[in-house]
Design a protein around this motif. Structure first.
Motif, PDB file in Angstrom:
ATOM      1  N   GLU A  47      20.521  39.310  47.912  1.00  0.00           N
ATOM      2  CA  GLU A  47      20.271  37.903  48.833  1.00  0.00           C
ATOM      3  C   GLU A  47      20.413  36.756  47.839  1.00  0.00           C
ATOM      4  OE1 GLU A  47      18.517  40.708  48.096  1.00  0.00           O
ATOM      5  OE2 GLU A  47      17.645  41.441  49.880  1.00  0.00           O
ATOM      6  N   ARG A  48      20.205  36.817  46.510  1.00  0.00           N
ATOM      7  CA  ARG A  48      20.091  35.735  45.630  1.00  0.00           C
ATOM      8  C   ARG A  48      21.758  35.359  44.891  1.00  0.00           C
ATOM      9  NH1 ARG A  48      15.568  37.026  41.696  1.00  0.00           N
ATOM     10  NH2 ARG A  48      16.248  34.979  40.941  1.00  0.00           N
ATOM     11  N   LEU A  49      22.700  36.070  45.314  1.00  0.00           N
ATOM     12  CA  LEU A  49      23.844  36.132  44.860  1.00  0.00           C
ATOM     13  C   LEU A  49      24.537  34.965  45.114  1.00  0.00           C
ATOM     14  CD1 LEU A  49      26.202  37.915  43.350  1.00  0.00           C
ATOM     15  CD2 LEU A  49      26.980  38.323  45.532  1.00  0.00           C
ATOM     16  N   THR A  50      25.256  34.274  44.080  1.00  0.00           N
ATOM     17  CA  THR A  50      25.912  32.857  44.740  1.00  0.00           C
ATOM     18  C   THR A  50      27.403  33.292  44.041  1.00  0.00           C
ATOM     19  OG1 THR A  50      25.238  31.795  42.484  1.00  0.00           O
ATOM     20  CG2 THR A  50      23.733  31.512  44.331  1.00  0.00           C
ATOM     21  N   THR A  51      28.354  32.629  44.396  1.00  0.00           N
ATOM     22  CA  THR A  51      29.698  32.506  44.051  1.00  0.00           C
ATOM     23  C   THR A  51      29.645  32.039  42.341  1.00  0.00           C
ATOM     24  OG1 THR A  51      30.045  30.455  44.811  1.00  0.00           O
ATOM     25  CG2 THR A  51      30.874  32.197  46.178  1.00  0.00           C
ATOM     26  N   ALA A  52      28.891  31.095  42.071  1.00  0.00           N
ATOM     27  CA  ALA A  52      28.712  30.702  40.651  1.00  0.00           C
ATOM     28  C   ALA A  52      28.324  31.822  39.797  1.00  0.00           C
ATOM     29  CB  ALA A  52      27.689  29.570  40.570  1.00  0.00           C
ATOM     30  N   MET A  53      27.366  32.595  40.132  1.00  0.00           N
ATOM     31  CA  MET A  53      26.966  33.715  39.389  1.00  0.00           C
ATOM     32  C   MET A  53      28.073  34.724  39.096  1.00  0.00           C
ATOM     33  SD  MET A  53      23.347  34.434  41.004  1.00  0.00           S
ATOM     34  CE  MET A  53      21.828  33.458  41.066  1.00  0.00           C
ATOM     35  N   VAL A  54      28.791  34.833  40.276  1.00  0.00           N
ATOM     36  CA  VAL A  54      30.022  35.639  40.212  1.00  0.00           C
ATOM     37  C   VAL A  54      30.957  35.307  38.912  1.00  0.00           C
ATOM     38  CG1 VAL A  54      31.891  36.942  41.312  1.00  0.00           C
ATOM     39  CG2 VAL A  54      29.614  36.599  42.554  1.00  0.00           C
ATOM     40  N   ALA A  55      31.299  34.061  39.242  1.00  0.00           N
ATOM     41  CA  ALA A  55      32.155  33.538  38.271  1.00  0.00           C
ATOM     42  C   ALA A  55      31.948  33.505  36.993  1.00  0.00           C
ATOM     43  CB  ALA A  55      32.738  31.867  38.620  1.00  0.00           C
ATOM     44  N   GLU A  56      30.480  33.242  36.578  1.00  0.00           N
ATOM     45  CA  GLU A  56      29.903  33.164  35.328  1.00  0.00           C
ATOM     46  C   GLU A  56      29.959  34.736  34.833  1.00  0.00           C
ATOM     47  OE1 GLU A  56      25.730  31.908  32.880  1.00  0.00           O
ATOM     48  OE2 GLU A  56      25.869  31.740  35.008  1.00  0.00           O
ATOM     49  N   ARG A  57      29.502  35.634  35.476  1.00  0.00           N
ATOM     50  CA  ARG A  57      29.504  36.817  35.113  1.00  0.00           C
ATOM     51  C   ARG A  57      31.030  37.463  34.650  1.00  0.00           C
ATOM     52  NH1 ARG A  57      25.661  41.166  35.115  1.00  0.00           N
ATOM     53  NH2 ARG A  57      24.299  39.409  35.065  1.00  0.00           N
ATOM     54  N   ALA A  58      31.795  37.046  35.402  1.00  0.00           N
ATOM     55  CA  ALA A  58      33.173  37.625  35.232  1.00  0.00           C
ATOM     56  C   ALA A  58      33.930  36.882  34.176  1.00  0.00           C
ATOM     57  CB  ALA A  58      34.134  37.330  36.492  1.00  0.00           C
ATOM     58  N   GLY A  59      33.444  35.839  33.756  1.00  0.00           N
ATOM     59  CA  GLY A  59      34.184  34.991  32.752  1.00  0.00           C
ATOM     60  C   GLY A  59      35.299  34.170  33.370  1.00  0.00           C
ATOM     61  N   ALA A  60      35.068  33.745  34.658  1.00  0.00           N
ATOM     62  CA  ALA A  60      36.013  33.194  35.237  1.00  0.00           C
ATOM     63  C   ALA A  60      35.484  31.863  35.775  1.00  0.00           C
ATOM     64  CB  ALA A  60      36.514  33.954  36.675  1.00  0.00           C
ATOM     65  N   SER A  61      36.454  30.872  36.260  1.00  0.00           N
ATOM     66  CA  SER A  61      36.083  29.621  36.840  1.00  0.00           C
ATOM     67  C   SER A  61      35.577  29.943  38.273  1.00  0.00           C
ATOM     68  CB  SER A  61      37.246  28.530  36.800  1.00  0.00           C
ATOM     69  OG  SER A  61      38.513  29.034  37.821  1.00  0.00           O
ATOM     70  N   ILE A  62      35.153  28.780  38.759  1.00  0.00           N
ATOM     71  CA  ILE A  62      34.450  28.863  40.136  1.00  0.00           C
ATOM     72  C   ILE A  62      35.696  28.845  41.169  1.00  0.00           C
ATOM     73  CG2 ILE A  62      33.990  26.548  40.447  1.00  0.00           C
ATOM     74  CD1 ILE A  62      31.744  29.334  41.936  1.00  0.00           C
ATOM     75  N   GLY A  63      36.609  28.180  40.524  1.00  0.00           N
ATOM     76  CA  GLY A  63      37.824  28.117  41.450  1.00  0.00           C
ATOM     77  C   GLY A  63      38.760  29.435  41.626  1.00  0.00           C
ATOM     78  N   THR A  64      38.525  30.148  40.427  1.00  0.00           N
ATOM     79  CA  THR A  64      39.057  31.493  40.759  1.00  0.00           C
ATOM     80  C   THR A  64      38.409  32.259  41.828  1.00  0.00           C
ATOM     81  OG1 THR A  64      39.903  31.522  38.420  1.00  0.00           O
ATOM     82  CG2 THR A  64      39.588  33.820  39.519  1.00  0.00           C
ATOM     83  N   VAL A  65      37.035  32.206  41.850  1.00  0.00           N
ATOM     84  CA  VAL A  65      36.463  32.790  42.925  1.00  0.00           C
ATOM     85  C   VAL A  65      36.979  32.612  44.273  1.00  0.00           C
ATOM     86  CG1 VAL A  65      34.010  33.340  43.918  1.00  0.00           C
ATOM     87  CG2 VAL A  65      34.361  33.396  41.456  1.00  0.00           C
ATOM     88  N   TYR A  66      36.848  31.022  44.464  1.00  0.00           N
ATOM     89  CA  TYR A  66      37.187  30.864  45.597  1.00  0.00           C
ATOM     90  C   TYR A  66      38.764  30.872  46.181  1.00  0.00           C
ATOM     91  CZ  TYR A  66      32.746  28.525  46.313  1.00  0.00           C
ATOM     92  OH  TYR A  66      31.186  28.197  46.490  1.00  0.00           O
ATOM     93  N   ARG A  67      39.422  31.055  45.203  1.00  0.00           N
ATOM     94  CA  ARG A  67      40.966  31.346  45.483  1.00  0.00           C
ATOM     95  C   ARG A  67      40.884  32.732  46.533  1.00  0.00           C
ATOM     96  NH1 ARG A  67      45.369  33.418  40.999  1.00  0.00           N
ATOM     97  NH2 ARG A  67      47.201  33.990  42.465  1.00  0.00           N
ATOM     98  N   TYR A  68      39.947  33.800  46.116  1.00  0.00           N
ATOM     99  CA  TYR A  68      39.949  34.708  46.920  1.00  0.00           C
ATOM    100  C   TYR A  68      38.922  35.077  48.005  1.00  0.00           C
ATOM    101  CZ  TYR A  68      42.879  36.694  43.006  1.00  0.00           C
ATOM    102  OH  TYR A  68      43.916  36.820  42.062  1.00  0.00           O
TER     103      TYR A  68
END
Length: 217
Positions: A47-68
């Motif tokens: 419920e609290r997951l955000t795309t920013a959290m995914v990017a930070e944990r993966a060591g990726a940019s937020i743009g990489t997350v939004y690419r997929y």
């Protein structure tokens, strides 16, 4: 399991992904994003997951997350698809490696495999809860993931043990798929101290229910 299988399993081909990974590097990047999402979900819930959290944990940019992924819902849905596929493949592998000689043995194996996934697979509980959060954008096919999983189990038992497919049994697989994940999520809420008595109770409850419906060739 290749991450491209996740892409192929998504509704409408890959409708939840902005770009399909076609190279090994892209597939590895997508796997890393899903692994990161699973780790965050295990810590704080989906419920609290955000795309920013995914990017930070993966060591990726937020743009990489939004690419997929267009949004957090798409991340959760893709992770749920991957978890569903892993559960199905591990069940098939467990049957191949076991001495299961009856459909009852197979059902026990499925419960054990599912329980083990709750214990060891990061983010696995999202398989049960993803649809509720994604209802506004999910198709009918998305909403029936649990039913599809139950149907796959029915096909395996038909092919291996001659279990006849009936409308009543198809409905039973849906009931058991839904209820098992609710019970096992609760049983493994604390992975270090699971409530195994709940798992035993579910097994004891489901056996007579299936025996009242199953006939074999």
């Amino acid at each position: 399991m290749p991450v491209t299988e996740v892409t192929n399993a998504l509704p409408g081909g890959s409708s939840l992904l902005r770009n399909e990974p076609v190279q090994a590097r892209s597939s590895a990047r997508l796997a890393g994003l899903l692994d990161a999402a699973a780790a965050v979900i295990d810590e704080i819930g989906f419920e609290r997951l955000t795309t920013a959290m995914v990017a930070e944990r993966a060591g990726a940019s937020i743009g990489t997350v939004y690419r997929y992924f267009p949004d957090r819902i798409a991340v959760v849905e893709a992770l749920a698809v991957r978890c569903t596929q892993r559960l199905a493949s591990r069940f098939v592998a467990a049957l191949a490696e076991s001495a299961a000689s009856t459909w009852q043995d197979a059902c026990d194996a499925l419960i054990e495999v599912t329980a083990e996934m709750y214990r060891t697979e990061p983010g696995f509980r999202v398989i049960r809860f993803a649809n509720a959060d994604a209802a506004s954008s999910a198709s009918d096919e998305d909403d029936d993931r649990m039913g599809a999983l139950g149907g796959a189990v029915g096909v395996i038992l038909r092919d291996r043990f001659g279990v006849r497919q009936t409308e009543e049994l198809a409905r039973a697989w849906v009931v058991l798929a839904e209820s098992s994940h609710a019970v096992l999520a609760r049983a493994y809420a604390d992975r270090e101290h699971p409530d195994t008595a709940l798992v035993d109770a579910y097994r004891a409850m489901s056996r007579p229910y299936l025996e009242s419906l199953i006939t074999t060739d």
